[in-house]
Scaffold this motif. Structure first.
Motif, PDB file in Angstrom:
ATOM      1  N   PRO A 166       0.745  -1.384  -0.070  1.00  0.00           N
ATOM      2  CA  PRO A 166      -0.019  -0.033   0.127  1.00  0.00           C
ATOM      3  C   PRO A 166       0.973   1.326  -0.059  1.00  0.00           C
ATOM      4  O   PRO A 166       1.918   1.338   0.608  1.00  0.00           O
ATOM      5  N   GLU A 167       0.446   2.333  -0.588  1.00  0.00           N
ATOM      6  CA  GLU A 167       1.113   3.518  -0.555  1.00  0.00           C
ATOM      7  C   GLU A 167       1.256   4.023   0.808  1.00  0.00           C
ATOM      8  O   GLU A 167       0.537   3.872   1.796  1.00  0.00           O
ATOM      9  N   ALA A 168       2.634   4.780   1.090  1.00  0.00           N
ATOM     10  CA  ALA A 168       2.670   5.250   2.182  1.00  0.00           C
ATOM     11  C   ALA A 168       2.713   4.437   3.390  1.00  0.00           C
ATOM     12  O   ALA A 168       2.817   4.627   4.540  1.00  0.00           O
ATOM     13  N   MET A 169       3.056   3.000   3.203  1.00  0.00           N
ATOM     14  CA  MET A 169       3.445   1.960   4.037  1.00  0.00           C
ATOM     15  C   MET A 169       4.653   2.467   4.773  1.00  0.00           C
ATOM     16  O   MET A 169       5.757   2.556   4.101  1.00  0.00           O
ATOM     17  N   SER A 170       5.076   2.087   6.041  1.00  0.00           N
ATOM     18  CA  SER A 170       6.272   2.584   6.657  1.00  0.00           C
ATOM     19  C   SER A 170       7.026   1.317   6.292  1.00  0.00           C
ATOM     20  O   SER A 170       6.620   0.220   6.274  1.00  0.00           O
ATOM     21  N   GLU A 171       8.457   1.542   6.654  1.00  0.00           N
ATOM     22  CA  GLU A 171       9.307   0.392   6.571  1.00  0.00           C
ATOM     23  C   GLU A 171       9.175  -0.653   7.446  1.00  0.00           C
ATOM     24  O   GLU A 171       9.133  -1.910   7.009  1.00  0.00           O
ATOM     25  N   ALA A 172       8.610  -0.175   8.742  1.00  0.00           N
ATOM     26  CA  ALA A 172       8.426  -1.349   9.770  1.00  0.00           C
ATOM     27  C   ALA A 172       7.271  -2.300   9.231  1.00  0.00           C
ATOM     28  O   ALA A 172       7.413  -3.534   9.401  1.00  0.00           O
ATOM     29  N   ASP A 173       6.184  -1.759   8.824  1.00  0.00           N
ATOM     30  CA  ASP A 173       5.134  -2.554   8.279  1.00  0.00           C
ATOM     31  C   ASP A 173       5.482  -3.424   7.126  1.00  0.00           C
ATOM     32  O   ASP A 173       4.976  -4.303   6.814  1.00  0.00           O
ATOM     33  N   ALA A 174       6.219  -2.675   6.401  1.00  0.00           N
ATOM     34  CA  ALA A 174       6.520  -3.354   4.894  1.00  0.00           C
ATOM     35  C   ALA A 174       7.473  -4.669   5.282  1.00  0.00           C
ATOM     36  O   ALA A 174       7.158  -5.850   4.977  1.00  0.00           O
ATOM     37  N   LEU A 175       8.386  -4.611   6.500  1.00  0.00           N
ATOM     38  CA  LEU A 175       9.517  -5.593   6.976  1.00  0.00           C
ATOM     39  C   LEU A 175       8.338  -6.738   7.458  1.00  0.00           C
ATOM     40  O   LEU A 175       8.545  -7.956   7.578  1.00  0.00           O
ATOM     41  N   ALA A 176       7.367  -6.561   8.363  1.00  0.00           N
ATOM     42  CA  ALA A 176       6.381  -7.180   8.949  1.00  0.00           C
ATOM     43  C   ALA A 176       5.582  -7.990   7.739  1.00  0.00           C
ATOM     44  O   ALA A 176       5.571  -9.377   7.749  1.00  0.00           O
ATOM     45  N   GLU A 177       5.350  -7.336   6.393  1.00  0.00           N
ATOM     46  CA  GLU A 177       4.681  -8.154   5.590  1.00  0.00           C
ATOM     47  C   GLU A 177       5.589  -9.223   5.061  1.00  0.00           C
ATOM     48  O   GLU A 177       5.278 -10.144   4.441  1.00  0.00           O
ATOM     49  N   MET A 178       6.987  -8.703   4.842  1.00  0.00           N
ATOM     50  CA  MET A 178       7.778  -9.532   4.192  1.00  0.00           C
ATOM     51  C   MET A 178       8.061 -10.842   5.008  1.00  0.00           C
ATOM     52  O   MET A 178       8.523 -11.807   4.500  1.00  0.00           O
ATOM     53  N   MET A 179       8.286 -10.504   6.331  1.00  0.00           N
ATOM     54  CA  MET A 179       8.303 -11.628   7.316  1.00  0.00           C
ATOM     55  C   MET A 179       7.202 -12.782   7.114  1.00  0.00           C
ATOM     56  O   MET A 179       7.526 -13.851   7.393  1.00  0.00           O
ATOM     57  N   ARG A 180       6.070 -12.300   6.814  1.00  0.00           N
ATOM     58  CA  ARG A 180       4.852 -12.991   6.715  1.00  0.00           C
ATOM     59  C   ARG A 180       5.055 -14.056   5.434  1.00  0.00           C
ATOM     60  O   ARG A 180       4.809 -15.301   5.353  1.00  0.00           O
ATOM     61  N   ASN A 203       6.817  -0.148  -4.145  1.00  0.00           N
ATOM     62  CA  ASN A 203       6.029   0.898  -3.297  1.00  0.00           C
ATOM     63  C   ASN A 203       6.562   1.074  -1.817  1.00  0.00           C
ATOM     64  O   ASN A 203       5.970   1.496  -1.109  1.00  0.00           O
ATOM     65  N   LEU A 204       8.002   0.671  -1.854  1.00  0.00           N
ATOM     66  CA  LEU A 204       8.409   0.687  -0.431  1.00  0.00           C
ATOM     67  C   LEU A 204       8.712   2.255  -0.063  1.00  0.00           C
ATOM     68  O   LEU A 204       9.167   2.918  -1.073  1.00  0.00           O
ATOM     69  N   GLU A 205       8.803   2.522   1.204  1.00  0.00           N
ATOM     70  CA  GLU A 205       9.049   3.902   1.597  1.00  0.00           C
ATOM     71  C   GLU A 205      10.335   4.372   1.022  1.00  0.00           C
ATOM     72  O   GLU A 205      11.327   3.604   0.959  1.00  0.00           O
ATOM     73  N   GLY A 206      10.500   5.826   0.663  1.00  0.00           N
ATOM     74  CA  GLY A 206      11.500   6.064   0.157  1.00  0.00           C
ATOM     75  C   GLY A 206      12.017   5.865  -1.481  1.00  0.00           C
ATOM     76  O   GLY A 206      12.954   5.721  -2.062  1.00  0.00           O
ATOM     77  N   ASN A 207      10.750   5.483  -2.169  1.00  0.00           N
ATOM     78  CA  ASN A 207      10.756   5.039  -3.665  1.00  0.00           C
ATOM     79  C   ASN A 207      11.705   4.021  -3.686  1.00  0.00           C
ATOM     80  O   ASN A 207      12.924   4.011  -4.811  1.00  0.00           O
TER      81      ASN A 207
END
Length: 514
Positions: A97-111, A131-135
């Protein structure tokens, strides 16, 4: 351009005993794949990414082979061409999702990372997160440990990634790849019987020849086995500090935290206080763990932390071979917080003692004895053990049982956590012209090891990938903070030491001149 492959191109091959061990020990709660998260600049086009890896698959033939079990487990499993191989089964796209934080993105990767690999297909996956934070775009690798260890995994990335933004074209084979015909059940059974007989005969003949021609090497191997036996006994009986992450079988859930520090700082600390880069790494990891345990009220005074450290035992000619060629060493250090420079000195003394005693070589010699154990005995015993661990993990999760954080628990033995340090490349790597900004290494967890650390060097930095089961370490960010603090403190002491040395040297020269 990508480095040309020196990996063997075999239509089929049998797993070595060490490689097969990771299949036997694999479980739902402790899947034994390793991996990494590459954070790339910009958005990588998915179709272009598929093309990038498709043109490199012939350089890594094992990535098109699947695991084939042997009837009655008479021999270790085979790897054979997968007749249903498709890159689409292995490379996957995930839109964050747009504007997802890196912490939330890492949690999704770990799933995604925590799920076991599908044994019906070649044992690897690559997941792309856009769509990772920071382009940025993240590439998450999952590769089963039976295929690679840390060193061969790093070699693999040299083939799969580029060293320039605009690489030369990859030379393609003259003919399209076609899977070899799958072996029949009868053939697998017959070849397993043949290989076991051949292995037994070869071992007997080689042992007899070696006893006559090289009695000194036989005596040295016997000595190493004796050393390894004493070490294993010590590990099995030696009390170590009780920790929350060793108190229960781990579940499948994973969380991660990562850090990046300049490689030059580690060199400066090594120069100032002695030891190796790995000693510095172990000092800050164990000091961070000691502070974490004290923060949670664990009884640490007079206790010891024991760290399992994989050791590369490859020969030069094995540098580019896949599979596993590792031994282990088990340094211990005080579990209570202490002066960070004193801890580094103690770690250095401990690792030097281990090296002088040849303990890693001794463990390697003991591991080679596994070749003599019939796979028909290993398989059922391993399946029983992993089934029990999965049942225990499910029971702990179902009952919501968590280790107590007041320091009370059963006596702890063995190893507190694994810390594996893998050398990577010191230049930047690319995919489709997109530069890799950061490389976060990932290790597996299993049994009662609910916390582990992978360390990876990439482009002038040292990366720490800390992974844990959130049930036993929900605050892994706190562990990272303590490790970062220990490193900052050691770096500050290094600067002070260098300043003091700079002041003292002119005075010493002046005194010697008089």
């Amino acid at each position: 351009m990508a480095e040309t492959s020196a990996f063997p191109s075999l239509s089929s091959y049998r797993l070595s005993t060490q490689d097969a061990t990771f299949i036997y020990a694999d479980s739902q709660s402790g899947p034994l794949h390793i991996g990494s998260i590459g954070l790339f600049e910009g958005r990588i086009d998915f179709n272009a990414l598929l093309g990038h890896f498709d043109e490199r698959m012939h350089l890594v033939p094992r990535y098109r082979q699947r695991l084939i079990e042997v009837p009655l487990n008479l021999a270790h499993a085979m790897m054979e061409d997968d007749p249903e191989y498709s890159l689409d089964n292995h490379v996957h796209l995930h839109q964050l999702p747009e504007a997802m934080s890196e912490a939330d993105a890492l949690a999704e990767m770990m799933r995604i990372y925590q799920k076991p690999l599908d044994r019906k297909h070649p044992l690897w996956e690559l997941h792309t997160f856009c769509n990772l934070e920071g382009n940025r775009t993240a590439l998450l690798w999952k590769v089963h440990h039976c295929l690679v260890d840390g060193v061969s995994g790093a070699e693999l990335l040299k083939v799969m990634y580029d060293f320039r933004a605009e690489p030369e074209d990859i030379a393609q084979p003259p003919e399209p790849w076609l899977a070899a015909r799958p072996s029949s059940l009868v053939r697998r059974f017959a070849e397993a019987v043949r290989d076991r007989i051949q292995s037994t005969v070869n071992s007997t003949i080689n042992a007899a020849v070696e006893a006559v021609e090289e009695p000194a090497s036989v005596a040295e191997r016997a000595r190493l086995l004796g050393v390894a036996s004493r070490l294993m006994t010590e590990l099995a009986t030696r009390r170590i500090v009780a920790t929350p992450w060793n108190a229960t079988p781990v579940t499948q859930e994973r969380i991660v935290a990562w850090a990046r520090h300049p490689f030059a700082d580690f060199r400066a600390i090594r120069s100032a206080f002695g030891g190796s880069i790995n000693d510095v790494v172990l000092a800050i990891l164990t000091e961070g763990a000691a502070r974490y345990l004290q923060h949670h009220g664990y009884a640490v005074e007079g206790q010891q932390l024991c760290i399992g450290c994989p050791v590369n035992v490859r020969h030069k000619e094995e540098r580019s071979s896949l599979g596993n060629r590792v031994s282990m060493m088990f340094p211990t250090t005080p579990a209570a917080p202490m002066d960070i420079v004193e801890r580094l000195k103690l770690i250095n003394e401990e690792t030097e003692r281990i090296k002088a005693a040849g303990l890693a070589q001794a463990v390697d010699a003991m591991m080679q004895l596994g070749d003599a154990i019939p796979p028909s005995m290993i398989g059922p015993a391993a399946r029983a053990a992993t089934t029990m661990m999965d049942v225990a993990a499910r029971l702990a999760k179902w009952t919501d049982w968590k280790p107590r954080l007041d320091g009370f628990g059963l006596p702890a033995f063995g190893v507190n956590f694994i810390a594996t340090n893998v050398p990577g490349v010191q230049v930047q790597q690319y995919v489709n012209g997109h530069v890799c900004l950061d490389m976060v290494p990932l290790v597996p967890l299993g049994a009662t090891l609910g916390y582990g650390v992978a360390i990876f060097s990439y482009y002038r930095s040292l990366y720490f990938g800390m992974i844990a089961d959130p049930r036993v370490m929900p605050d892994i960010a706190l562990m990272k903070a303590f490790v970062d603090d220990a490193f900052a403190e050691l770096k500050r002491r290094c600067v002070e030491h260098s300043a003091e040395k700079a002041v003292q040297e002119p005075a010493l020269k002046s005194a010697s001149g008089r």
